[in-house]
Design a protein around this motif. Structure first.
Motif, PDB file in Angstrom:
ATOM      1  N   TYR A   1      -2.614   9.093 -17.449  1.00 54.50           N
ATOM      2  CA  TYR A   1      -2.863   7.505 -17.429  1.00 54.50           C
ATOM      3  C   TYR A   1      -2.587   6.789 -18.301  1.00 54.50           C
ATOM      4  N   ARG A   2      -3.100   6.129 -18.208  1.00 57.21           N
ATOM      5  CA  ARG A   2      -2.447   4.268 -19.000  1.00 57.21           C
ATOM      6  C   ARG A   2      -3.246   3.973 -19.569  1.00 57.21           C
ATOM      7  N   GLU A   3      -2.968   3.385 -20.729  1.00 59.36           N
ATOM      8  CA  GLU A   3      -3.587   2.550 -21.423  1.00 59.36           C
ATOM      9  C   GLU A   3      -3.239   1.170 -22.435  1.00 59.36           C
ATOM     10  N   ALA A   4      -3.301   0.162 -22.208  1.00 58.85           N
ATOM     11  CA  ALA A   4      -3.477  -0.970 -23.313  1.00 58.85           C
ATOM     12  C   ALA A   4      -4.607  -1.233 -23.443  1.00 58.85           C
ATOM     13  N   GLY A   5      -3.977  -1.975 -24.297  1.00 57.89           N
ATOM     14  CA  GLY A   5      -5.210  -3.301 -25.618  1.00 57.89           C
ATOM     15  C   GLY A   5      -5.955  -2.531 -26.552  1.00 57.89           C
ATOM     16  N   PRO A   6      -6.378  -3.129 -27.378  1.00 59.07           N
ATOM     17  CA  PRO A   6      -7.047  -2.988 -28.832  1.00 59.07           C
ATOM     18  C   PRO A   6      -8.520  -1.452 -27.820  1.00 59.07           C
ATOM     19  N   VAL A   7      -8.696  -0.686 -28.493  1.00 60.69           N
ATOM     20  CA  VAL A   7      -9.704   1.132 -28.793  1.00 60.69           C
ATOM     21  C   VAL A   7     -11.360   0.140 -28.734  1.00 60.69           C
ATOM     22  N   ASP A   8     -11.004  -0.647 -29.375  1.00 62.90           N
ATOM     23  CA  ASP A   8     -12.571  -1.292 -29.641  1.00 62.90           C
ATOM     24  C   ASP A   8     -12.805  -2.289 -28.824  1.00 62.90           C
ATOM     25  N   ALA A   9     -12.029  -3.136 -27.702  1.00 61.62           N
ATOM     26  CA  ALA A   9     -11.805  -3.900 -27.227  1.00 61.62           C
ATOM     27  C   ALA A   9     -13.047  -3.251 -26.401  1.00 61.62           C
TER      28      ALA A   9
ATOM     29  N   GLY B   1      -5.835   2.920  -5.677  1.00 64.19           N
ATOM     30  CA  GLY B   1      -5.876   3.738  -4.344  1.00 64.19           C
ATOM     31  C   GLY B   1      -4.987   3.879  -3.602  1.00 64.19           C
ATOM     32  N   TYR B   2      -5.388   4.541  -2.129  1.00 63.14           N
ATOM     33  CA  TYR B   2      -3.905   5.364  -1.003  1.00 63.14           C
ATOM     34  C   TYR B   2      -2.639   4.817  -0.695  1.00 63.14           C
ATOM     35  N   PRO B   3      -1.532   4.429  -1.093  1.00 67.83           N
ATOM     36  CA  PRO B   3      -1.551   6.331  -1.999  1.00 67.83           C
ATOM     37  C   PRO B   3      -0.646   5.948  -2.770  1.00 67.83           C
ATOM     38  N   SER B   4      -1.440   4.824  -3.470  1.00 71.04           N
ATOM     39  CA  SER B   4      -0.838   5.184  -5.095  1.00 71.04           C
ATOM     40  C   SER B   4      -1.044   5.590  -6.181  1.00 71.04           C
ATOM     41  N   SER B   5      -1.078   5.103  -7.465  1.00 76.36           N
ATOM     42  CA  SER B   5      -1.465   5.660  -8.397  1.00 76.36           C
ATOM     43  C   SER B   5      -2.049   4.666  -9.190  1.00 76.36           C
ATOM     44  N   SER B   6      -2.103   4.876 -10.650  1.00 73.56           N
ATOM     45  CA  SER B   6      -2.094   3.889 -11.788  1.00 73.56           C
ATOM     46  C   SER B   6      -0.388   3.449 -12.258  1.00 73.56           C
ATOM     47  N   PHE B   7       0.140   3.282 -10.860  1.00 75.28           N
ATOM     48  CA  PHE B   7       1.923   2.563 -11.119  1.00 75.28           C
ATOM     49  C   PHE B   7       1.342   1.487 -10.728  1.00 75.28           C
ATOM     50  N   GLN B   8       0.256   1.399  -9.626  1.00 71.02           N
ATOM     51  CA  GLN B   8      -0.241  -0.393  -9.030  1.00 71.02           C
ATOM     52  C   GLN B   8      -0.193  -1.299 -10.506  1.00 71.02           C
ATOM     53  N   PHE B   9      -1.060  -0.641 -10.898  1.00 67.63           N
ATOM     54  CA  PHE B   9      -1.868  -1.660 -12.139  1.00 67.63           C
ATOM     55  C   PHE B   9      -0.399  -1.738 -13.565  1.00 67.63           C
ATOM     56  N   ARG B  10       0.988  -1.366 -13.194  1.00 67.71           N
ATOM     57  CA  ARG B  10       1.711  -1.246 -14.211  1.00 67.71           C
ATOM     58  C   ARG B  10       1.781  -2.940 -14.982  1.00 67.71           C
ATOM     59  N   ASN B  11       1.599  -3.701 -13.956  1.00 64.06           N
ATOM     60  CA  ASN B  11       1.974  -5.620 -14.144  1.00 64.06           C
ATOM     61  C   ASN B  11       0.422  -5.774 -14.734  1.00 64.06           C
ATOM     62  N   LEU B  12      -0.686  -5.880 -14.691  1.00 62.09           N
ATOM     63  CA  LEU B  12      -1.679  -5.946 -14.330  1.00 62.09           C
ATOM     64  C   LEU B  12      -2.060  -5.828 -16.089  1.00 62.09           C
ATOM     65  N   MET B  13      -2.096  -4.405 -16.357  1.00 63.12           N
ATOM     66  CA  MET B  13      -2.154  -4.181 -17.829  1.00 63.12           C
ATOM     67  C   MET B  13      -1.576  -4.801 -19.326  1.00 63.12           C
TER      68      MET B  13
ATOM     69  N   GLY C   1       0.784  10.336  -8.393  1.00 61.25           N
ATOM     70  CA  GLY C   1       1.159   9.650  -9.256  1.00 61.25           C
ATOM     71  C   GLY C   1       2.048  11.171 -10.094  1.00 61.25           C
ATOM     72  N   TYR C   2       0.830  10.617 -11.131  1.00 61.37           N
ATOM     73  CA  TYR C   2       0.853  12.203 -12.702  1.00 61.37           C
ATOM     74  C   TYR C   2       0.621  13.018 -12.385  1.00 61.37           C
ATOM     75  N   THR C   3      -0.576  13.633 -11.950  1.00 61.92           N
ATOM     76  CA  THR C   3      -1.872  14.141 -12.141  1.00 61.92           C
ATOM     77  C   THR C   3      -1.478  15.527 -10.837  1.00 61.92           C
ATOM     78  N   ARG C   4      -1.177  16.417 -11.716  1.00 60.15           N
ATOM     79  CA  ARG C   4      -1.054  17.539 -10.198  1.00 60.15           C
ATOM     80  C   ARG C   4      -1.955  17.849  -9.061  1.00 60.15           C
ATOM     81  N   ALA C   5      -1.379  17.789  -7.634  1.00 55.56           N
ATOM     82  CA  ALA C   5      -2.046  18.288  -6.757  1.00 55.56           C
ATOM     83  C   ALA C   5      -2.474  19.068  -6.038  1.00 55.56           C
TER      84      ALA C   5
ATOM     85  N   ALA D   1       7.880  10.814  -3.765  1.00 55.06           N
ATOM     86  CA  ALA D   1       8.519  11.277  -4.861  1.00 55.06           C
ATOM     87  C   ALA D   1       7.279  12.095  -5.063  1.00 55.06           C
ATOM     88  N   GLN D   2       6.144  11.066  -5.240  1.00 56.88           N
ATOM     89  CA  GLN D   2       4.780  12.467  -7.111  1.00 56.88           C
ATOM     90  C   GLN D   2       4.508  13.380  -5.489  1.00 56.88           C
ATOM     91  N   VAL D   3       4.249  12.775  -4.318  1.00 54.15           N
ATOM     92  CA  VAL D   3       2.648  13.478  -3.595  1.00 54.15           C
ATOM     93  C   VAL D   3       3.968  14.041  -2.126  1.00 54.15           C
TER      94      VAL D   3
END
Length: 295
Positions: A20-28, A36-48, A66-70, A193-195
């Motif tokens: 998983y990807r994480e951004a921001g303070p832990v107490d925020a 969604g399909y057929p993406s992964s957390s990669f789709q949020f790489r710029n929003l985060m 993504g990087y979570t095993r199939a 490439a991932q799936v």
């Protein structure tokens, strides 16, 4: 403020090594981002990084993406299975209050999470994730034919689209050419490439077939919205063969107070209209899920 760094982490969720990807303070205040399909957390790489100065954003790769095993043993590659997995992800991370971004298949997983614990939902951001069958667009037609007749031949025809070229068609969709130029080929190249290696494609075909089960959930999801009226921002790309403008406006039947914004994009707005989405989300979340609200 400049962009906030995004951390790339792994957590065990019921024996599944989950990226998983994480951004921001832990107490925020938390914003949960199921993809969604057929993406992964990669789709949020710029929003985060664009929101991580004020919110804690969490985007898991769901099993098979993504990087979570199939090939996780014992995992059911169904909408029920993914919805349960997302709920367990929030439990493992100890999340007790969150806004949820609902897009594509992630809207089904996220809405079921919301329904399982309505008191934890601070807000919803709905972006091209539909729950109104009468507003389905024309691109649903082949899927509905397969749902009606899930024969081996019908599944094989759908399986042909679980490919790099099929993924490309999903990401480019129906957006006008000058907007499509903003959509990076990394999306379909990396996703495939991932799936693309077995058993990944088989799992995705199974999930596409199981999508017929989501229609039975629509009335329950609509009832949840009517009963609980979570603060909701609807930001939508109407150039979408699955979910045209009517699919966005239909939410106002059950959420008449929701904010609705139609942008000149398609199914993957974060690729083409990121700045507009970020501005709308900062304003909305700043009012309904502000810093200081905590996790």
């Amino acid at each position: 403020m400049g962009a906030v760094p995004v951390a790339h982490r792994v957590v065990d969720v019921d024996g599944i090594r989950t990226f998983y990807r994480e951004a921001g303070p832990v107490d925020a205040p938390v914003v949960l981002l199921p993809h969604g399909y057929p993406s992964s957390s990669f789709q949020f790489r710029n929003l985060m990084p664009a929101l991580g100065d004020r919110w804690r954003l969490l985007a898991p790769d769901l099993p098979g993406f993504g990087y979570t095993r199939a090939d996780a043993a014992g995992f059911a590659y169904t909408f029920d299975g993914y919805a349960d997995f997302l709920r367990r992800f929030t439990d493992v991370l100890g999340l007790r209050r969150y806004a949820i971004y609902l897009q594509d298949y992630g809207s089904q997983f996220g809405l079921r999470l919301a329904m399982s614990a309505p008191e934890r939902v601070a807000a919803l951001v709905i972006q091209n994730g539909d729950i109104y069958e009468d507003q389905h667009g024309p691109r649903y037609a082949p899927l509905k034919e397969m749902w009606a007749d899930p024969s081996p031949q019908a599944l094989a025809e759908v399986a042909e689209h679980v490919s790099e070229s099929g993924f490309r068609a999903e990401f480019l969709g129906e957006v006008p050419g000058e907007i499509a130029e903003r959509i990076s080929p990394d999306l379909w190249t990396l996703s495939w490439a991932q799936v693309g290696r077995p058993p990944g494609p088989d799992h995705l075909v199974h999930l596409l077939a199981d999508q017929r089960s989501t229609v039975d959930w629509f009335p329950r999801q609509q009832a949840y919205l009517r009963e609980h009226r979570p603060p909701t921002l609807i930001v939508w790309g109407p150039h979408d063969g699955y979910m045209p403008e009517g699919a966005a406006r239909a939410y106002l039947r059950d959420l008449p107070d929701a904010e609705l914004h139609l942008l000149d994009g398609g199914h993957w707005l974060l690729e083409t209209h990121l700045d507009e989405v970020v501005s709308l989300m900062r304003d909305f979340l700043g009012r309904v899920h502000p810093p200081g609200a905590g996790t």
